[in-house]
Design a protein around this motif. Structure first.
Motif, mmCIF file in Angstrom:
data_model
loop_
_atom_site.group_PDB
_atom_site.id
_atom_site.type_symbol
_atom_site.label_atom_id
_atom_site.label_comp_id
_atom_site.label_asym_id
_atom_site.label_seq_id
_atom_site.Cartn_x
_atom_site.Cartn_y
_atom_site.Cartn_z
ATOM 1 N N GLY A 165 -16.444 28.855 -36.265
ATOM 2 C CA GLY A 165 -16.868 30.250 -36.130
ATOM 3 C C GLY A 165 -17.776 30.716 -37.252
ATOM 4 O O GLY A 165 -18.398 31.762 -37.161
ATOM 5 N N LYS A 168 -21.490 31.038 -36.169
ATOM 6 C CA LYS A 168 -21.668 32.109 -35.187
ATOM 7 C C LYS A 168 -21.559 33.476 -35.867
ATOM 8 O O LYS A 168 -22.343 34.380 -35.614
ATOM 9 N N ARG A 169 -20.598 33.574 -36.760
ATOM 10 C CA ARG A 169 -20.389 34.820 -37.480
ATOM 11 C C ARG A 169 -21.639 35.167 -38.302
ATOM 12 O O ARG A 169 -22.110 36.289 -38.290
ATOM 13 N N TYR A 229 -24.535 33.769 -21.906
ATOM 14 C CA TYR A 229 -24.294 33.404 -23.307
ATOM 15 C C TYR A 229 -23.852 31.965 -23.485
ATOM 16 O O TYR A 229 -22.887 31.667 -24.185
ATOM 17 N N ASP A 232 -23.591 30.643 -27.130
ATOM 18 C CA ASP A 232 -22.412 31.134 -27.854
ATOM 19 C C ASP A 232 -21.187 30.321 -27.449
ATOM 20 O O ASP A 232 -20.342 29.980 -28.275
ATOM 21 N N ASP A 236 -18.647 28.000 -29.679
ATOM 22 C CA ASP A 236 -17.186 28.123 -29.699
ATOM 23 C C ASP A 236 -16.505 26.778 -29.464
ATOM 24 O O ASP A 236 -15.430 26.522 -29.991
ATOM 25 N N ARG A 364 -8.943 20.032 -26.113
ATOM 26 C CA ARG A 364 -9.228 21.383 -26.588
ATOM 27 C C ARG A 364 -8.541 22.336 -25.636
ATOM 28 O O ARG A 364 -8.472 22.098 -24.454
ATOM 29 N N VAL B 78 -4.825 23.703 -21.088
ATOM 30 C CA VAL B 78 -5.596 24.587 -20.216
ATOM 31 C C VAL B 78 -6.865 23.818 -19.897
ATOM 32 O O VAL B 78 -7.705 23.611 -20.772
ATOM 33 N N LYS B 79 -6.970 23.348 -18.684
ATOM 34 C CA LYS B 79 -8.113 22.487 -18.378
ATOM 35 C C LYS B 79 -8.825 22.931 -17.119
ATOM 36 O O LYS B 79 -8.233 23.535 -16.241
ATOM 37 N N ARG B 308 -16.838 38.984 -25.580
ATOM 38 C CA ARG B 308 -17.681 37.911 -26.043
ATOM 39 C C ARG B 308 -17.559 37.705 -27.551
ATOM 40 O O ARG B 308 -17.683 36.609 -28.054
ATOM 41 N N ILE B 316 -12.188 34.230 -32.108
ATOM 42 C CA ILE B 316 -13.334 33.558 -32.733
ATOM 43 C C ILE B 316 -14.198 34.558 -33.518
ATOM 44 O O ILE B 316 -13.704 35.563 -33.995
ATOM 45 N N ALA B 317 -15.458 34.210 -33.660
ATOM 46 C CA ALA B 317 -16.310 34.972 -34.551
ATOM 47 C C ALA B 317 -16.667 36.351 -34.034
ATOM 48 O O ALA B 317 -16.829 36.542 -32.842
ATOM 49 N N VAL B 318 -16.809 37.289 -34.924
ATOM 50 C CA VAL B 318 -17.296 38.626 -34.575
ATOM 51 C C VAL B 318 -18.771 38.690 -34.951
ATOM 52 O O VAL B 318 -19.135 38.283 -36.031
#
Lengths: 365, 318
Positions: A165, A168-169, A229, A232, A236, A364, B78-79, B308, B316-318
């Motif tokens: 992350g 991306k951040r 997206y 993105d 992830d 994953r 989870v696939k 998103r 995840i990322a902001v």
């Protein structure tokens, strides 16, 4: 005159800086979103491709915010994009929107005199001297190159980062800071700072992330909303991605095309499969798939809007490329759907496929 | 010791329990009816009466509703459906080289060589030729979907139906029926049209070689199986649990996942009694305007997704 323009990836950074420098009023449309798509589908011909619809949405939102002049690029090539400006003018006229269109095109299609005429229409609204105007343009070009580079770096580093992350951040923060700048110089400073920062993201060089090339129709691979997206999402998943086509690539390619020395590597790579320009960026798409293999990428994802003629041709060629070179290529067709479940399934399955091909099954969740 | 597999599809939600040697010991097939949460709760109510939470050592989810299901039941794996279907098929027969899977909303082709998925494709923007279209036609003709295939097998000749687009296929069927063609012949024509569309669209450019597995809900349709065999010129194999393959795959993947992790994340069958509310709102934090889904169990938020940036899901990322 209050200028606006449709979104195409990071173009709005350069446009903002340019008009700030020139002292011309402008409106940046809200980033493409569902509302833009809804407005666009309401007014556009039903069969037209997705970019057209989102662009109409961009215009209408900008006009609501006071814009009266729209700048777009034109094309006299064989794809439908060449008709965009005429059709869009027509639609807005029917909606009683009193706006001017300034269509920028290459000299070989409209003549050098006409280019000066059209550029003059914009620049005559600026009180700056000729020298300052050229300076402003140079800065804008610098900005588009910088932001595209930062973005490309972030997409690539995402596969190697130690703390997932991070890149991306950083990229998101960079964009937020840059768009809030007051002048082109300030924006350049901010971008330089982030260009430096991105090198400090902790990476694990031992990692061998999956590498995927994003190829296909230029608008739908550059404008993130239109492809739901995808880049993105790949970040992830910890996948390194690369996309050759970008606004800065387009500028360079267009500038070099009269001399026929544009994208020589792509032309060479595509020669065996598609040696002609058939419109849009079909040749580039095929060439990039070949290059992706040569550069050691694990796979490629082709994206294009439904009904895109050039990309339908390349879609038909890609299975042969895939077979000859032993590189998996997946095609995704985007249209008005914003439900992501099916889309994510395809991306995840593709990543699974690439991982299993490497014979290291990673789980994953 | 059971492995739980849940496949939340557009039309049906399938649940299986596998024993240690990956044999199916329990299977539930329920219509999703657009309410994935309630359906999972319903099925858990049924399972609760027979099994104990402690017996479940791994749980896996797949299908288009896998996200919501994973929050709800606590999944170890989870696939996506493609991987799940491939894993399930390989578990039955290592030699399978092609999987034709037609579900409610999707149709897929999966190409395997030496036990590895090497290529796949899914229908793109058009849903013609999927289960929900067949469902709708059966309903229109007032024929139970279970008998739809038998009608096709009874046909003496075929009526050509345009299969490219579901809407046009339906008009074509209606026009031919108004001209007086026999129902059986029209249904056979429809099956052939769907197979033609599948081979020419989803399977375009793919090498279909034996052994071919035909799975997913539509595999129940004998007319479709016959039409595939007719078009391909060889036998198409429908596995015993053809409509459970996604869920079986999810359970197998879960059994592999818990080997790496410690213990299962399974939240137990008691969620059947919980008061679960899913609500959605449009986030106004930025122009992306994501539709965020919030999942609450007895008033406590157990999951957020759909944003998103990660502002709400916080992952995840902001």
């Amino acid at each position: 005159m209050k200028i606006t323009f449709p979104h195409l990836g990071n173009v709005y950074f350069a446009a903002k800086a340019l008009f700030d420098e020139l002292g011309i009023e402008y409106v940046v449309p809200p980033l493409s979103n569902k509302e833009a798509l809804e407005i666009g589908t309401l007014y556009s011909p039903e069969e037209i491709c997705l970019p057209f619809k989102i662009m109409i949405g961009n215009y209408i939102k900008s006009i609501e915010n006071g814009a009266d002049t729209i700048i777009i690029t034109g094309s006299c090539g064989p794809c439908r994009f060449g008709e965009y400006c005429e059709l869009q003018m027509n639609i807005l006229k029917k909606l009683n929107k009193n706006v001017d269109f300034i269509v920028m095109d290459v000299p070989s299609d409209i003549g050098i005199k006409e280019i000066f005429n059209r550029v003059g229409k914009i620049s005559s609204n600026s009180s700056k001297s000729k020298k300052e105007k050229i300076k402003a343009l140079v800065k804008a070009l610098k900005i588009i190159n910088m932001i595209d580079e930062i973005e490309a770096d972030a997409h690539y580093i995402a596969g190697y980062e130690k703390n997932s992350g991070d890149s991306k951040r950083l990229l998101n923060k960079c964009k937020r800071d840059a768009i809030n700048s007051k002048s082109a110089d300030e924006m350049i400073n901010i971008l330089s700072e982030y260009k430096r920062k991105i090198n400090f993201i902790e990476i694990d060089k031992e990692r061998k992330p999956l590498k995927i090339a994003i190829i296909g129709e230029i608008y739908t691979i550059i404008e993130p909303f239109s492809n739901l997206y995808i880049e993105d999402k790949l970040m992830d998943y910890g996948v390194s991605s690369k996309r050759t086509l970008s606004p800065s690539w387009w500028v360079k390619n267009t500038a070099l095309s009269p001399l026929k020395i544009n994208s020589l590597d792509i032309k060479k790579a595509s020669k065996r499969y598609l040696s002609l320009c058939i419109g849009g960026h079909a040749r580039e798409c095929v060439g990039e798939a070949v290059i992706a293999k040569n550069e050691g990428f694990d796979g490629a994802i082709q994206i294009f809007p439904m009904g895109c003629m050039p990309e339908i041709v390349s879609k038909a060629i890609l299975p042969t490329v895939s077979k000859d070179l032993n590189i998996p290529i997946m095609s995704l067709i985007v249209d008005e759907m914003t439900g992501e479940a099916g889309y994510i399934t395809r991306i995840e399955a593709f990543i699974d496929l690439l991982e299993r091909r490497r014979k290291s099954v990673l789980f994953r969740s | 010791m059971y492995y739980l597999g849940v496949d939340v599809g557009s039309v049906s939600t399938d649940i299986v329990l596998l024993d240690k040697s990956l044999n199916v010991v329990e299977e539930l097939y329920l219509k999703t009816k657009g309410r994935p949460i309630q359906v999972i709760q319903e099925s858990f109510k049924i399972l609760k009466s027979k099994y104990d939470d402690k017996q479940i050592t791994a749980s896996g989810v797949t299908g288009s509703g896998r996200n919501i299901a994973s929050f709800l039941i606590g999944a170890d794996a989870v696939k996506n459906e493609i991987t799940a279907h491939a894993v399930a098929a390989l578990n039955i027969d290592k030699e399978v080289s092609t999987i034709i899977e037609i579900g409610g909303q999707d149709s897929k082709i999966i190409i395997l060589r030496d036990g590895i998925v090497i290529d796949f494709a899914m229908n793109t923007v058009c849903a013609a030729g999927t289960g929900s279209f067949l469902d709708r036609q059966a309903e229109r003709l007032e024929i139970p979907i279970e008998e739809f295939g038998d009608y096709a097998l009874r046909a003496k000749s075929t009526v050509r139906i345009a299969g490219r687009c579901a809407v046009f296929a339906e008009s074509d069927m209606i026009h031919k029926q108004q001209l007086g063609y026999k129902q059986e012949d029209i249904i056979k024509g429809l099956c052939e049209a769907l197979v033609r569309n599948y081979l020419n669209n989803v399977a375009k450019g793919k090498e279909i070689i034996q052994k071919v597995f035909f799975q997913g809900g539509v595999a129940a349709n004998k007319g479709m199986k016959a039409a595939f065999e007719n078009a391909l010129g060889f036998e198409v194999c429908v596995p015993a649990h053809y409509n459970m393959m996604g869920a079986i795959g999810a359970a197998i993947l879960a059994s592999e996942a818990v080997k790496k992790d410690e213990g299962t994340k399974f939240r137990g069958f008691n969620i059947a009694q919980s008061n679960i509310i899913a609500s959605s709102f449009e986030c106004d934090g930025c122009p992306n305007r994501c539709e965020v889904i919030k999942l609450e169990e007895n008033g406590i938020i157990i999951g957020c997704f759909g944003d998103r940036c990660g502002k709400h899901s916080g992952k995840i990322a902001v």
